[in-house]
Design an enzyme around this catalytic site. Sequence first.
Site, PDB file in Angstrom:
ATOM      1  N   HIS A 163      43.616  34.459  35.467  1.00  0.00           N
ATOM      2  CA  HIS A 163      43.978  34.920  36.122  1.00  0.00           C
ATOM      3  C   HIS A 163      43.834  35.150  37.423  1.00  0.00           C
ATOM      4  O   HIS A 163      42.491  35.978  37.166  1.00  0.00           O
ATOM      5  CB  HIS A 163      45.069  35.633  35.936  1.00  0.00           C
ATOM      6  CG  HIS A 163      46.765  35.952  34.900  1.00  0.00           C
ATOM      7  ND1 HIS A 163      46.813  36.595  34.430  1.00  0.00           N
ATOM      8  CD2 HIS A 163      47.254  34.859  35.163  1.00  0.00           C
ATOM      9  CE1 HIS A 163      48.082  35.974  33.278  1.00  0.00           C
ATOM     10  NE2 HIS A 163      48.178  35.149  33.881  1.00  0.00           N
ATOM     11  N   CYS A 250      48.009  44.400  35.074  1.00  0.00           N
ATOM     12  CA  CYS A 250      48.863  43.825  33.969  1.00  0.00           C
ATOM     13  C   CYS A 250      50.296  44.424  33.502  1.00  0.00           C
ATOM     14  O   CYS A 250      50.986  44.155  32.916  1.00  0.00           O
ATOM     15  CB  CYS A 250      47.977  42.961  32.652  1.00  0.00           C
ATOM     16  SG  CYS A 250      46.619  42.279  33.535  1.00  0.00           S
TER      17      CYS A 250
END
Length: 260
Positions: A163, A250
């Site tokens: 990501h 996250c």
Amino acid sequence: MPSKKALIRRPSPRLAEGLVTHVERAVVDPALALDQWETYAATLREHGWETVEVAPADDCPDGVFVEDTVVMFRNVALITRPGAESRRLETIAVEHTAAELGASVNWVWTPGTLDGGDVLKIGDSVYVGRGGRTNADGVRQLRAAFEPLGARVVAVPVSKVLHLKSAVTALPDGTVIGYEPLLNAELTTLFPRLLAVPEESGAHVVLLGGAKLLIAASAPRSAELLADLGYEPVPVDIGEFEKLEGCVTCLSVRLRDLYA
């Protein structure tokens, strides 16, 4: 007054089955992971954040990485459509929780895919990693949701990491931090202020408020660098989640702009 709520979700008993893409699979200890998650949540609370626990998703190994399921901008919650099909059931309970907290809920629809870990917000600028998990239509739908609210959406190609926020995050003054070996050429030229850190996990910080930065305990040299710059690193051990390409960002979604 700004809100200080953080969505979290306890790890699934099946955590060890979580997806990996850019790292070799390593043995994950679910019991240790739960202890680390509880310490992470407690650390948020110790620094003034009200943690809101999303209903468990025990059949979703990656459900603990709640950041990927929703992107916040002002009071709007954009429920994502994760790029990995196995993760799409994770969004249902997150949608319910965001609505209960008073957020205005929007959705990403097929054929769009969007992972929240691909979205880096710096003020009103919203950078979206365009790579393995987020596609062009996902970027288009995010732009449609947030630009009317004043966002400036910038798509960024991502290739070396899972990501965008696996590569870079931002300090309170807007300086972007990253680990150089994982930055592709576009990332090194995109940001006007880019600070290299000496460890991969040092590129990931959560802004706790003021000068305090939540950072992985696996990045002591990066923490020292940030301390030298006047910040107050708050280390937390998330080693079991790092085996699954997880980082401190996250494991929570910070809701700073909910209406009172």
